[in-house]
Design an enzyme around this catalytic site. Structure first.
Site, PDB file in Angstrom:
ATOM      1  N   HIS A 121    -101.992 -60.671 -43.856  1.00  0.00           N
ATOM      2  CA  HIS A 121    -102.709 -61.247 -44.999  1.00  0.00           C
ATOM      3  C   HIS A 121    -104.200 -61.288 -44.683  1.00  0.00           C
ATOM      4  CE1 HIS A 121     -98.810 -63.647 -46.086  1.00  0.00           C
ATOM      5  NE2 HIS A 121     -98.725 -62.370 -46.431  1.00  0.00           N
TER       6      HIS A 121
ATOM      7  N   MET B  79     -99.732 -69.089 -42.459  1.00  0.00           N
ATOM      8  CA  MET B  79     -99.607 -70.189 -43.400  1.00  0.00           C
ATOM      9  C   MET B  79     -98.655 -69.793 -44.528  1.00  0.00           C
ATOM     10  SD  MET B  79    -102.846 -72.079 -45.212  1.00  0.00           S
ATOM     11  CE  MET B  79    -103.752 -71.821 -43.696  1.00  0.00           C
TER      12      MET B  79
ATOM     13  N   ASP C 242     -94.321 -66.781 -46.925  1.00  0.00           N
ATOM     14  CA  ASP C 242     -94.113 -65.360 -47.171  1.00  0.00           C
ATOM     15  C   ASP C 242     -93.382 -64.719 -45.987  1.00  0.00           C
ATOM     16  OD1 ASP C 242     -94.366 -62.947 -48.610  1.00  0.00           O
ATOM     17  OD2 ASP C 242     -96.110 -62.373 -47.412  1.00  0.00           O
TER      18      ASP C 242
ATOM     19  N   SER D 297    -100.124 -63.839 -40.807  1.00  0.00           N
ATOM     20  CA  SER D 297    -101.185 -64.337 -41.695  1.00  0.00           C
ATOM     21  C   SER D 297    -102.226 -65.031 -40.824  1.00  0.00           C
ATOM     22  CB  SER D 297    -100.595 -65.268 -42.758  1.00  0.00           C
ATOM     23  OG  SER D 297    -101.580 -65.668 -43.687  1.00  0.00           O
ATOM     24  N   THR D 298    -102.477 -66.310 -41.038  1.00  0.00           N
ATOM     25  CA  THR D 298    -103.493 -67.022 -40.265  1.00  0.00           C
ATOM     26  C   THR D 298    -103.161 -66.989 -38.773  1.00  0.00           C
ATOM     27  OG1 THR D 298    -103.729 -68.502 -42.153  1.00  0.00           O
ATOM     28  CG2 THR D 298    -104.781 -69.176 -40.101  1.00  0.00           C
TER      29      THR D 298
END
Length: 355
Positions: free
Chosen positions: A201, A291, A294, A174-175
Site C-alpha cells: 500500500h 494497518m 486488507d 502496508s505501514t
C-alpha cells in the site's frame, strides 16, 4: 482541553512551511505544535525532551537530514514520523524509502500553494493522516545492525519445508512494509524457484521510486508488473500504483483499476483471492506489517485452497493490523517473527531436506 490536543513536532528548514503547518495544525483543529526544528539534529533533541505524539519531518535539512534523524529517533525515542516532502522527488528518490525503512510511517506531498483547491484537499487529508498515525506504538530499532542481522530462532511451530514446493509466493504489506519487504527480498538467492508477487500500500506517485529502491541489493529481478506478462520463477513483480494485480489463467498477470477493496488499490485481498483460484496448493501467502484488515480474507481463501499461509507476529510488526486480522480469522497456518519468515522463505531455494 490541552490534554486532548495532538502534540506535534515540526521539522523543516523552511520558515514558510513551518508557518503553513502552524495554520494547518492549530489548537482549534485539535493540534498543538509543541516544538519546531530547522534541522534533523534539533528535531531529535526536541523529541527526546518533549515526547510528542507524532513528528512531521522534511527530508532535505542541514546538519542532519531526515533519514539520519529518523534513525536516531527510532533508536532513542521511537515516535511516529510522517515525511512531509516536496513533490519534486525525482532528483533523489531513494532517500524517502530509506526513511521508510528506518521507521517513518508514511510520506505526504507538500501541496502547491498556488492551487487553493489542492491546498484545501491536502489540509483535510493531512490532518486525518496525522490522527491515524499518531496512536501507533513504535518499535525501538538498533542503529548498528540491519533488520535481518541476527539468525532466526527455531520455534515449536516452525513449518517443515513443504514436500511440494510452491510456484507462487504472494506477499502483502502496508505501514512498515518497505523495511519488512526489503528484509525478505534481500535474502532471496539467485535462481529463487518461485515467482514473487507483491502488494504494498503506497501512493501511486511514489511507486516507481519504491520499486527501484526495493530492487537495490536484491539478487533477483524486481520490477513493476505489466499487464499480461507471465509470472516467471525467479522474478519479483510489484503491483503498480493505483492498480489491482491478479494472477490469471495460464499464470499471467492481470492489472485493472476496478473499485478499491478495503479502501485499497492495489488490494491484498484481490491478489490473494486470485492466487487461491489460480494456484491453489501450489502457492504460499505471506501477510506482513500493516494497518487495517486488507488481505485477511484473501489469505484465508488461500489457506482453504491448500496454500501455506504465514502472518507476521506482533513483536516485529510496525503495525499489527493486517497480520492480526489474518491470525484472528484463522487465515495463517503459521504466525512468525519477521526473521523467521525471512529464513523460511530462503530455504525454499534449497534442493533437499527440511529445516
Amino acid at each position: 482541553m490541552n490534554s486532548e490536543l495532538l502534540r506535534v513536532i515540526v521539522a523543516d528548514d523552511s520558515g514558510t512551511v513551518r508557518a503553513l503547518l502552524r495554520q494547518w495544525l492549530s489548537p482549534e483543529l485539535g493540534f498543538e505544535i509543541v516544538g519546531e526544528a530547522v534541522n534533523g539534529r534539533q528535531c531529535v533533541e526536541l523529541v527526546l525532551r518533549l515526547r510528542p505524539a507524532i513528528v512531521v519531518m522534511d527530508m532535505d535539512m542541514p546538519e542532519m537530514n531526515g533519514v539520519e534523524a529518523t534513525r536516531e529517533i527510532m533508536w532513542r525515542q521511537p515516535t511516529p514520523i510522517l515525511i512531509f516532502t516536496s513533490s519534486e522527488i525525482d532528483k533523489d528518490r531513494g532517500v524517502f524509502y530509506e526513511a521508510l525503512a528506518a521507521g517513518a510511517l508514511d510520506i505526504f506531498y507538500k501541496p502547491r500553494l498556488t492551487n487553493d483547491e489542492e491546498v484545501n484537499l491536502a489540509t483535510s487529508r493531512f490532518r486525518r493522516l496525522l490522527k491515524l498515525l499518531a496512536p501507533i506504538k513504535m518499535i525501538r530499532r538498533c542503529l548498528p545492525r540491519p533488520l535481518t542481522a541476527e539468525p532466526a530462532v527455531l520455534v515449536p511451530a516452525w513449518p517443515a519445508r513443504p514436500q511440494r514446493l510452491p510456484e507462487i509466493l504472494a506477499i502483502a504489506a502496508s505501514t512498515g512494509g518497505p523495511a519488512a519487504l526489503s528484509a525478505v527480498l534481500s535474502q532471496l538467492p539467485p535462481g529463487f524457484p518461485l515467482c514473487t508477487l507483491v502488494v504494498q500500500h503506497m501512493a501511486a506517485e511514489f511507486m516507481p521510486g519504491f520499486v527501484e529502491w526495493l530492487g537495490q541489493g536484491v539478487k533477483v529481478p524486481v520490477r513493476a508488473a505489466s499487464r499480461g506478462e507471465l509470472a516467471r520463477p525467479g522474478e519479483v513483480l510489484v503491483a503498480p500504483g493505483d492498480c489491482h494485480m491478479r494472477l490469471g489463467a495460464g499464470g499471467r498477470v492481470e492489472l485493472d483499476v476496478s473499485a478499491p477493496v478495503n479502501s485499497c488499490r492495489p488490494s491484498a485481498d484481490v491478489l490473494f483471492d486470485s492466487v487461491a483460484e489460480a494456484s491453489g496448493p501450489a502457492a504460499m501467502g505471506v501477510i506482513l506489517t500493516g494497518m487495517g484488515e486488507d488481505g485477511a480474507r484473501g489469505l484465508l481463501n488461500m489457506r482453504r485452497a491448500g496454500a501455506l499461509t504465514i502472518a507476521q507476529a506482533e513483536e516485529s510488526c510496525v503495525v499489527y493490523g493486517m497480520p492480526k486480522a489474518a491470525a484472528d480469522r484463522g487465515a495463517a497456518v503459521h504466525v512468525m517473527e519477521l526473521g523467521e519468515i525471512v529464513r523460511f522463505i530462503s530455504t525454499l531455494a534449497s534442493p533437499v531436506g527440511d529445516l
